[in-house]
Design a protein around this motif. Structure first.
Motif, mmCIF file in Angstrom:
data_model
loop_
_atom_site.group_PDB
_atom_site.id
_atom_site.type_symbol
_atom_site.label_atom_id
_atom_site.label_comp_id
_atom_site.label_asym_id
_atom_site.label_seq_id
_atom_site.Cartn_x
_atom_site.Cartn_y
_atom_site.Cartn_z
ATOM 1 N N PHE A 1 0.842 -1.198 0.000
ATOM 2 C CA PHE A 1 0.000 0.000 0.000
ATOM 3 C C PHE A 1 0.873 1.242 0.000
ATOM 4 C CE2 PHE A 1 -3.339 -2.706 2.225
ATOM 5 C CZ PHE A 1 -4.199 -2.719 1.143
ATOM 6 N N GLU A 2 0.511 2.221 -0.808
ATOM 7 C CA GLU A 2 1.274 3.464 -0.880
ATOM 8 C C GLU A 2 0.853 4.482 0.183
ATOM 9 O OE1 GLU A 2 1.136 4.999 -4.826
ATOM 10 O OE2 GLU A 2 2.086 3.221 -5.708
ATOM 11 N N THR A 3 -0.257 4.223 0.852
ATOM 12 C CA THR A 3 -0.730 5.093 1.924
ATOM 13 C C THR A 3 0.333 5.199 3.018
ATOM 14 O OG1 THR A 3 -3.004 4.417 1.498
ATOM 15 C CG2 THR A 3 -2.555 5.448 3.626
ATOM 16 N N GLU A 4 0.608 6.425 3.461
ATOM 17 C CA GLU A 4 1.611 6.645 4.503
ATOM 18 C C GLU A 4 0.958 6.651 5.886
ATOM 19 O OE1 GLU A 4 4.751 9.542 3.785
ATOM 20 O OE2 GLU A 4 3.923 9.878 1.794
ATOM 21 N N VAL A 5 1.663 6.061 6.842
ATOM 22 C CA VAL A 5 1.173 5.983 8.217
ATOM 23 C C VAL A 5 1.616 7.236 8.965
ATOM 24 C CG1 VAL A 5 1.170 4.668 10.362
ATOM 25 C CG2 VAL A 5 1.304 3.474 8.153
ATOM 26 N N LEU A 6 0.625 8.038 9.353
ATOM 27 C CA LEU A 6 0.868 9.312 10.013
ATOM 28 C C LEU A 6 0.485 9.163 11.488
ATOM 29 C CD1 LEU A 6 -0.388 12.748 8.592
ATOM 30 C CD2 LEU A 6 -0.147 12.283 11.022
ATOM 31 N N ALA A 7 1.465 8.998 12.337
ATOM 32 C CA ALA A 7 1.204 8.828 13.768
ATOM 33 C C ALA A 7 0.736 10.149 14.361
ATOM 34 C CB ALA A 7 2.466 8.348 14.479
ATOM 35 N N ALA A 8 -0.491 10.146 14.898
ATOM 36 C CA ALA A 8 -1.088 11.370 15.439
ATOM 37 C C ALA A 8 -1.323 11.219 16.936
ATOM 38 C CB ALA A 8 -2.406 11.657 14.722
ATOM 39 N N SER A 9 -1.731 12.321 17.560
ATOM 40 C CA SER A 9 -1.966 12.358 19.005
ATOM 41 C C SER A 9 -0.702 11.939 19.761
ATOM 42 C CB SER A 9 -3.154 11.459 19.375
ATOM 43 O OG SER A 9 -3.529 11.607 20.711
ATOM 44 N N ILE A 10 0.429 12.437 19.282
ATOM 45 C CA ILE A 10 1.718 12.177 19.942
ATOM 46 C C ILE A 10 1.871 13.145 21.105
ATOM 47 C CG2 ILE A 10 4.213 12.428 19.634
ATOM 48 C CD1 ILE A 10 3.898 11.180 16.896
ATOM 49 N N ARG A 11 2.184 12.617 22.274
ATOM 50 C CA ARG A 11 2.173 13.428 23.489
ATOM 51 C C ARG A 11 3.553 13.832 23.987
ATOM 52 N NH1 ARG A 11 -2.896 11.902 25.695
ATOM 53 N NH2 ARG A 11 -4.379 12.169 23.976
ATOM 54 N N HIS A 12 4.590 13.069 23.632
ATOM 55 C CA HIS A 12 5.911 13.343 24.214
ATOM 56 C C HIS A 12 7.008 12.804 23.296
ATOM 57 C CE1 HIS A 12 5.598 9.136 25.402
ATOM 58 N NE2 HIS A 12 4.489 9.425 26.056
ATOM 59 N N ASN A 13 8.256 13.115 23.670
ATOM 60 C CA ASN A 13 9.405 12.781 22.823
ATOM 61 C C ASN A 13 9.529 11.285 22.561
ATOM 62 O OD1 ASN A 13 9.888 15.488 23.089
ATOM 63 N ND2 ASN A 13 11.754 15.281 24.297
ATOM 64 N N MET A 14 9.311 10.465 23.593
ATOM 65 C CA MET A 14 9.489 9.027 23.413
ATOM 66 C C MET A 14 8.438 8.453 22.467
ATOM 67 S SD MET A 14 12.232 8.121 24.611
ATOM 68 C CE MET A 14 11.958 6.410 24.138
ATOM 69 N N HIS A 15 7.231 8.995 22.479
ATOM 70 C CA HIS A 15 6.237 8.596 21.475
ATOM 71 C C HIS A 15 6.824 8.757 20.081
ATOM 72 C CE1 HIS A 15 1.903 8.824 23.344
ATOM 73 N NE2 HIS A 15 2.398 7.601 23.363
ATOM 74 N N LEU A 16 7.399 9.931 19.829
ATOM 75 C CA LEU A 16 7.926 10.236 18.496
ATOM 76 C C LEU A 16 9.074 9.290 18.132
ATOM 77 C CD1 LEU A 16 8.532 13.818 17.119
ATOM 78 C CD2 LEU A 16 10.057 11.940 16.583
ATOM 79 N N ILE A 17 9.990 9.100 19.048
ATOM 80 C CA ILE A 17 11.147 8.234 18.784
ATOM 81 C C ILE A 17 10.701 6.790 18.553
ATOM 82 C CG2 ILE A 17 13.233 7.238 19.818
ATOM 83 C CD1 ILE A 17 13.610 10.013 21.200
#
Length: 218
Positions: free
Chosen positions: A160-176
């Motif tokens: 699938f070419e759809t990109e996974v966009l992680a939302a409702s990120i609350r803090h740095n470790m979520h992002l990492i």
């Protein structure tokens, strides 16, 4: 990984853009209201103001929940600027609207994703992005990061070419952690992005380097 900033605040968007790491912006009616942006004309103008700051990828959310109205609203939003990505909710009529808008070459972001089945439907309909809300899942004691990993794996299985966009990120470790498990995009407040700059050893190391430089140049 792409970095999007989740805000409607122009000063924050400019700061993130000036940092040189910004790939896009996500917004929603709540964020618009927080900035005091009310009335359809003002909202559309604000989207254009955001587009004038960033290079690409400005998610603008439809308010309608019926298929024909979502398609019509999506087309109007797409006319604002080529950078606009139309944000559509994960409902039955939303999936239909994503398919119709995709057929006309309009990029879409399917929002309010909370399970893998929803993500599969959005990808099948041709969504450019899907937005799983990991923080909101964590709030009800479910594993938001596990969902990101599951969706990434499914999309890899079938190309699938759809990109996974992680939302409702609350803090740095979520992002990492999202980066570790292969999310294509993370959208978060500015403070989460700038928080990546910080480490006490960086601060103490720089302080020592500057102190030694000062001593050696007396």
């Amino acid at each position: 990984m792409k970095f999007f900033i989740d805000t409607a605040n122009l000063d924050e968007i400019r700061e993130a853009q000036d940092l040189g790491v910004l790939d896009g912006v996500t917004t929603n009616p709540s964020l618009m209201a927080k900035e005091g942006i009310t009335g359809q004309a003002n909202v559309l103008k604000h989207y254009k103001d955001i587009c004038d700051i960033v290079d690409d990828n400005v998610s603008a959310e439809v308010i309608a929940t019926e298929y024909e109205k979502m398609v019509a609203e999506g087309k109007e939003l797409a006319k604002i600027d080529d950078k606009i990505v139309v944000k559509i909710p994960m409902i039955k009529d939303g999936v239909k609207a994503i398919s119709a808008l995709t057929a006309e070459g309009i990029r879409t972001n399917c929002t309010l994703i909370f399970n893998a089945g929803q993500a599969i439907l959005a990808a099948k309909a041709g969504a450019s992005y899907v937005s799983p809300f990991i923080g909101r899942l964590d709030d009800i004691s479910m594993d938001g990061l596990a969902l990101i990993e599951q969706i990434v794996g499914i999309y890899d299985n079938y190309g699938f070419e759809t990109e996974v966009l992680a939302a409702s990120i609350r803090h740095n470790m979520h992002l990492i952690q999202c980066a570790e498990i292969g999310a294509d995009v993370a959208t978060c407040p500015l403070g989460v992005i700038t928080g990546l700059l910080k480490h006490p050893l960086t601060d103490s190391g720089l302080e020592k380097f500057l102190a030694d430089h000062k001593k050696s140049n007396k």
